[in-house]
Write a protein that holds these residues in place. Structure first.
Motif, PDB file in Angstrom:
ATOM      1  N   LEU A   1       9.337  13.086  -7.778  1.00 11.83           N
ATOM      2  CA  LEU A   1       8.018  12.777  -8.135  1.00 11.83           C
ATOM      3  C   LEU A   1       7.004  12.741  -7.060  1.00 11.83           C
ATOM      4  O   LEU A   1       5.785  13.145  -7.304  1.00 11.83           O
ATOM      5  N   VAL A   2       7.138  12.010  -5.943  1.00 12.25           N
ATOM      6  CA  VAL A   2       6.164  12.072  -4.648  1.00 12.25           C
ATOM      7  C   VAL A   2       5.906  13.491  -4.552  1.00 12.25           C
ATOM      8  O   VAL A   2       4.720  13.793  -4.460  1.00 12.25           O
ATOM      9  N   PHE A   3       6.911  14.416  -4.355  1.00 17.17           N
ATOM     10  CA  PHE A   3       6.431  15.731  -3.969  1.00 17.17           C
ATOM     11  C   PHE A   3       5.702  16.313  -4.893  1.00 17.17           C
ATOM     12  O   PHE A   3       4.539  17.118  -4.585  1.00 17.17           O
TER      13      PHE A   3
ATOM     14  N   PHE B   1      11.177  -1.926   2.026  1.00  8.64           N
ATOM     15  CA  PHE B   1      10.079  -2.497   1.515  1.00  8.64           C
ATOM     16  C   PHE B   1       8.888  -2.690   2.154  1.00  8.64           C
ATOM     17  O   PHE B   1       7.720  -2.187   1.657  1.00  8.64           O
ATOM     18  N   ALA B   2       9.159  -3.191   3.500  1.00 14.42           N
ATOM     19  CA  ALA B   2       7.832  -3.202   4.286  1.00 14.42           C
ATOM     20  C   ALA B   2       7.259  -1.943   4.633  1.00 14.42           C
ATOM     21  O   ALA B   2       6.179  -1.573   4.627  1.00 14.42           O
ATOM     22  N   PHE B   3       8.315  -0.587   4.808  1.00 11.49           N
ATOM     23  CA  PHE B   3       7.887   0.432   5.033  1.00 11.49           C
ATOM     24  C   PHE B   3       7.011   1.203   3.752  1.00 11.49           C
ATOM     25  O   PHE B   3       5.881   1.763   3.925  1.00 11.49           O
ATOM     26  N   THR B   4       7.585   1.125   2.519  1.00  9.07           N
ATOM     27  CA  THR B   4       6.900   1.732   1.570  1.00  9.07           C
ATOM     28  C   THR B   4       5.784   1.101   1.144  1.00  9.07           C
ATOM     29  O   THR B   4       4.767   1.690   0.747  1.00  9.07           O
ATOM     30  N   MET B   5       5.789  -0.363   1.270  1.00 13.81           N
ATOM     31  CA  MET B   5       4.562  -1.165   0.941  1.00 13.81           C
ATOM     32  C   MET B   5       3.433  -0.990   1.847  1.00 13.81           C
ATOM     33  O   MET B   5       2.138  -0.819   1.501  1.00 13.81           O
ATOM     34  N   SER B   6       3.581  -0.815   3.095  1.00 15.46           N
ATOM     35  CA  SER B   6       2.622  -0.417   4.395  1.00 15.46           C
ATOM     36  C   SER B   6       2.082   0.796   3.842  1.00 15.46           C
ATOM     37  O   SER B   6       0.644   0.982   3.916  1.00 15.46           O
ATOM     38  N   PHE B   7       2.803   1.647   3.544  1.00 17.05           N
ATOM     39  CA  PHE B   7       2.168   3.108   3.342  1.00 17.05           C
ATOM     40  C   PHE B   7       1.400   2.832   1.851  1.00 17.05           C
ATOM     41  O   PHE B   7       0.230   3.478   1.864  1.00 17.05           O
ATOM     42  N   HIS B   8       1.923   2.131   0.868  1.00 20.77           N
ATOM     43  CA  HIS B   8       1.090   2.180  -0.189  1.00 20.77           C
ATOM     44  C   HIS B   8      -0.243   1.467  -0.088  1.00 20.77           C
ATOM     45  O   HIS B   8      -1.098   1.752  -0.776  1.00 20.77           O
ATOM     46  N   ILE B   9      -0.227   0.156   0.609  1.00 22.58           N
ATOM     47  CA  ILE B   9      -1.392  -0.493   0.269  1.00 22.58           C
ATOM     48  C   ILE B   9      -2.803   0.132   1.023  1.00 22.58           C
ATOM     49  O   ILE B   9      -3.646  -0.171   0.568  1.00 22.58           O
ATOM     50  N   ILE B  10      -2.581   0.907   1.847  1.00 23.85           N
ATOM     51  CA  ILE B  10      -3.525   1.873   2.346  1.00 23.85           C
ATOM     52  C   ILE B  10      -4.392   2.292   1.176  1.00 23.85           C
ATOM     53  O   ILE B  10      -5.835   2.404   1.399  1.00 23.85           O
ATOM     54  N   PHE B  11      -3.635   2.931   0.183  1.00 26.32           N
ATOM     55  CA  PHE B  11      -4.224   3.902  -0.356  1.00 26.32           C
ATOM     56  C   PHE B  11      -4.966   3.130  -1.833  1.00 26.32           C
ATOM     57  O   PHE B  11      -6.369   3.198  -1.802  1.00 26.32           O
ATOM     58  N   PRO B  12      -4.550   1.669  -2.199  1.00 23.95           N
ATOM     59  CA  PRO B  12      -5.290   1.065  -2.956  1.00 23.95           C
ATOM     60  C   PRO B  12      -6.589   0.642  -2.283  1.00 23.95           C
ATOM     61  O   PRO B  12      -7.635   0.181  -2.867  1.00 23.95           O
TER      62      PRO B  12
ATOM     63  N   VAL C   1      -0.920   6.884  -6.428  1.00 20.88           N
ATOM     64  CA  VAL C   1      -0.202   7.010  -7.448  1.00 20.88           C
ATOM     65  C   VAL C   1       1.246   6.976  -7.213  1.00 20.88           C
ATOM     66  O   VAL C   1       2.251   6.380  -7.618  1.00 20.88           O
ATOM     67  N   VAL C   2       1.450   8.080  -6.431  1.00 21.87           N
ATOM     68  CA  VAL C   2       3.051   8.238  -5.997  1.00 21.87           C
ATOM     69  C   VAL C   2       3.873   7.369  -5.293  1.00 21.87           C
ATOM     70  O   VAL C   2       4.938   6.755  -5.740  1.00 21.87           O
ATOM     71  N   SER C   3       3.010   6.726  -4.432  1.00 20.39           N
ATOM     72  CA  SER C   3       3.824   5.639  -3.564  1.00 20.39           C
ATOM     73  C   SER C   3       3.599   4.538  -4.286  1.00 20.39           C
ATOM     74  O   SER C   3       4.667   3.604  -4.347  1.00 20.39           O
ATOM     75  N   GLY C   4       2.828   4.377  -5.450  1.00 23.28           N
ATOM     76  CA  GLY C   4       2.965   3.012  -6.381  1.00 23.28           C
ATOM     77  C   GLY C   4       4.117   3.046  -7.108  1.00 23.28           C
ATOM     78  O   GLY C   4       4.613   2.230  -7.638  1.00 23.28           O
ATOM     79  N   ILE C   5       4.274   4.277  -7.780  1.00 26.86           N
ATOM     80  CA  ILE C   5       5.389   4.545  -8.434  1.00 26.86           C
ATOM     81  C   ILE C   5       6.866   3.855  -8.054  1.00 26.86           C
ATOM     82  O   ILE C   5       7.728   3.563  -8.344  1.00 26.86           O
TER      83      ILE C   5
END
Lengths: 336, 473
Positions: A96-98, B15-26, B70-74
């Motif tokens: 879904l990311v891609f 979690f830290a990695f995916t969250m760090s990426f995600h938080i930038i976008f919101p 959106v995609v990193s949030g899912i």
């Protein structure tokens, strides 16, 4: 006590509705992604993308509601299912990311467009396969010990789960092809008809094989579908599938625009009802029932207020968004 | 046992990695959505073309950033279950409904109106389109409300009971939602999002002012961003201070780690500006400190006693060096932002806002500052909560899924590879959009993209995308 019972059943229906809404809406845009290899010309792909670009984001939100709703209303089921389906879920998310970023990225560079087209098609295929495999893995039963998942890392992978994975690819392919029939014109629509036929045959085959295999997974599935008098209640499902199939064949033969898509959705609804008949009242088959997994009553009540108010409103503005972007999309003439 | 621990460490890293990426976008899209609503409102109200040009310019950047959010949030919404199953089971009855309300009241609102906002101006007309923009902006704020409520409950749990199955259940929803740290955290985060966006907008404006771009777009952007910096940065510092006092009250060990107070100070604690904290020896080496200043800040009295980590059982200590440093990075950037805001006021007063090149250079360099501050602030608050997932109640080691380490390791590697490919590409596309100045008759996403457009061919579209785009292809 009875109203506790009712609330849990209501929540089971709400989660089932959210998952079905997701399948209905994201199913066709995932299917459309998987059809990309059949349409190598750039302008065809542009049109295909544009038929879903304004709505895909809302479609995918139902997946978040399905997952989030499960977490909230049936936390135990969420805590058991997610580790059990670890690999397919991660694969789905990466797919879904891609495909999600491809919607924006493919317009931004001529040179890399082909790469993002591959990401869109591949991501759609990966996500669909993973969803179908997850479904099969749930149906075949999940080991539980205490309040946690008790099986191994690869338990999800069986011939049956691969079969359901391929079945979903066929089904979403049918939704994507009939969606294209509805939303496009000319040569693109003609080729979408051809693909609709092929994916219809594949879907029917898949429904037949999965339906025949499911009762052999568990004696309980067999009793539920074929034992007297249950068969009186379950027989209408396959009969309705046969009737809808005839209507679908008829609408495709007559080159109708809208009916093939909506009849395909009905086909999905019937298959989904069939799954419900097999699973109820288990939410983690053969281990945890909806009542065992249910969140406390006050959590269910608190959220029910939100669902009762918000879901109708959501459906209204979702319908509004589809209405704004209604009609056929052509290359060069779409989105005035 | 060791294997289980490894899986937990890996799950935390993931979690830290995916969250760090995600938080930038919101952080970016909350601010940008509000900015877009303001721009469109100004356009409707004043009729000045520059505002709709800027609106369409930033709309394209918003579209790319929002897609990545959106995609990193899912991914985030499913990670609770995949990697933190025990947490999901135990806290689901409390946290779950808050997340469900986020989806119901915010996600659908954003997603439902996003399509209209991006592609619908010509289909629905300006007023209805403005309504869609407003709904997207409101959606991002509602989303922040619920997600910060859930996060704050994990920091300062309140209004709960424990049932027979060992789950936390809500005894009082009002207390759950409006838990003690929630108002501070919400204000601090929303202001951080606004500042983050302001510094990005300001840097893009400064970049084009430095390149002598014609047109008033860069000027308007730069001026609006600098007003934001000058007015909101001091408010944010005040809000941060209040948040700190709240944290001292409810999570004292976190503040001890932030301040580097291993030892208790019965008669006034010094403020350690810099130093090298050592977790093992429980000392801060080479400390540069102001006597009694920490007591003054935290207790508003020079001689007020302040407890240190020696008053906390060692197994409940957060890892001090991370919290200590991330806190200093966040605060340092906060003061730099304030400095730039004040500098811009001086330039404005002297009538040199659009001419003073050092100011533009500084604004350009400060462009990513908000993202770094948000990340550092998030690390401070989350690492400072350790070793608990739900503060004081549920230890992180007891929150994890029953997973084998190789499963978590391989998914972590997959996320790292995919995120770097996808988000690096996204960053490149956003920078390309920013490299071209907003121009006269700027079109939104609908016109630039073939097929979404009213009859534009791909060739025309590539011209519309600007010189930097063509130069690379």
């Amino acid at each position: 006590m009875p109203d506790v019972l009712d609330l849990t059943i209501i929540w089971a229906f709400i989660i089932a509705f959210a998952v079905f809404a997701y399948v209905v809406m994201d199913g066709f845009d995932l299917g459309l992604g998987m059809l990309f290899p059949f349409f190598p010309r750039k302008q065809d792909r542009d049109v295909m993308m544009n038929t879903v670009a304004p709505v895909w984001d809302g479609n995918e939100t139902w997946l978040v509601l399905g997952g989030g709703g499960l977490f909230a209303a049936f936390p135990l089921a969420y805590a058991v299912l997610m580790p059990a389906l670890y690999t397919p879920i991660i694969a789905m998310l990466l797919g879904l990311v891609f495909r999600g970023v491809a919607f924006e990225f493919r317009w931004r560079s001529q040179r890399e467009r082909n790469l993002w087209d591959i990401a869109f098609a591949g991501g759609s295929l990966l996500a669909t396969l993973a969803q179908g495999i997850a479904l099969g893995a749930i149906l075949q039963g999940i080991k539980v010990s205490g309040r946690i998942y008790g099986g191994g890392w690869w338990d999800w992978l069986t011939p049956f789960s691969v079969l359901t994975g391929l079945a979903l690819v066929a089904g979403y392919g049918l939704l994507g092809a009939t969606w294209l029939v509805m939303k496009t014109n000319g040569d693109l629509r003609d080729r979408a008809y051809v693909l609709s036929w092929r994916f219809l045959v594949a879907t029917l085959l898949a429904i037949a094989v999965v339906s025949l295999a499911t009762p052999f997974l568990e004696a309980e599935y067999w009793r539920r579908w074929f034992a007297w008098p249950n068969i009186l209640l379950t027989a209408p499902v396959p009969i309705a599938v046969a009737a809808v199939t005839l209507l679908l064949v008829n609408s495709l033969s007559n080159k109708q625009d809208y009916r093939p898509f909506f009849l395909s959705l009905v086909l999905f609804a019937l298959s989904y009802a069939g799954l419900g008949i097999s699973m109820f009242p288990y939410i983690v088959p053969r281990s945890i029932t909806i009542w065992q997994a249910a969140a406390p009553t006050n959590s269910q009540q608190f959220m029910l207020v939100g669902v009762a108010i918000m879901v109708p409103i959501i459906l209204i503005y979702t319908a509004f968004a589809y209405w704004v972007f209604r009609g056929k999309v052509d290359h060069g003439t779409g989105y005035h | 046992m060791l294997e289980g621990l490894d899986a937990v460490v890996l799950a935390r890293a993931q979690f830290a990695f995916t969250m760090s990426f995600h938080i930038i976008f919101p952080a970016f899209s909350i601010g940008l959505a509000s900015y877009l609503a303001v721009l469109e409102a100004l356009w409707l109200w004043s009729g000045r073309e520059v505002f709709i040009n800027l609106f369409n310019y930033w709309l394209k950047i918003f579209a790319v950033a929002f897609g990545m959010g959106v995609v990193s949030g899912i991914v985030m919404s499913y990670q609770f279950g995949t990697n933190w199953a025990a947490f999901s089971d135990k806290t689901g009855p409390v946290i779950g409904p808050l997340m469900a309300y986020e989806v119901l009241t915010a996600f659908f609102l954003e997603a439902g109106f996003l399509g209209v906002m991006l592609f619908g101006l010509k289909r629905v007309g300006p007023r209805l389109h403005f309504f869609a923009t407003l709904m997207v902006a409101v959606g991002t704020l509602i989303s922040a409300f619920w997600i910060l409520s859930a996060n704050s409950w994990m920091q300062t749990p309140a209004g709960y009971a424990i049932n027979a199955a060992g789950q936390y259940i809500a005894a009082d929803w009002w207390k759950v939602i409006f838990n003690p740290s929630f108002p501070y955290r919400l204000v601090h985060m929303v202001l951080a999002a606004y500042l983050t966006t302001a510094f990005v907008v300001g840097a893009v404006g400064a970049f084009h002012l430095l390149r002598d771009s014609v047109g008033d777009g860069p000027r308007v952007m730069f001026s609006m961003a600098m007003w934001m910096a000058a007015l909101v940065a001091p408010v944010q510092i005040l809000a941060g201070d209040q948040h700190g006092l709240n944290t001292l009250e409810h999570q004292p060990a976190k503040v001890m780690a932030m301040e580097g107070h291993f030892q208790s100070h019965p008669d006034g604690a010094p403020l350690i500006l810099f130093g090298l904290p050592s977790q093992d020896r429980a000392t801060v080496d080479y400390a540069l400190q102001i006597p009694k200043a920490s007591s003054l800040i935290l207790k508003h009295s020079l001689d007020a006693p302040l407890k240190g980590l020696d008053s906390v059982p060692r197994e409940n200590w957060p890892y001090v060096p991370i919290v200590f440093w991330s806190f200093r990075i966040m605060v340092g950037i906060g003061f730099l932002m304030l400095g730039l805001g004040l500098f811009s006021l001086l330039a404005r007063w002297r009538g040199a806002l659009y001419q003073w090149r050092p100011l533009h250079w500084m604004a350009l360099m400060m462009g990513p500052a908000g993202f770094i501050a948000v990340l550092a602030g998030w690390v401070t608050t989350e690492a400072g909560r350790q070793p608990f997932t739900v503060y004081g109640l549920l230890r992180t080691v007891d929150a994890a899924s029953p997973l084998a380490a190789p499963a978590v390791a391989s998914s972590l590697i997959a996320f790292v590879i995919v995120y770097f490919v996808v988000f690096a590409a996204g960053a490149v596309y956003i920078l390309r959009l920013m490299a071209a100045p907003p121009h006269h008759g700027e079109e939104g996403p609908s016109a630039e993209m073939p097929g979404r457009a009213a009859g534009l061919t791909p060739a025309v579209a590539s011209v519309a995308a600007g010189p930097s785009h063509q130069g690379r292809t």
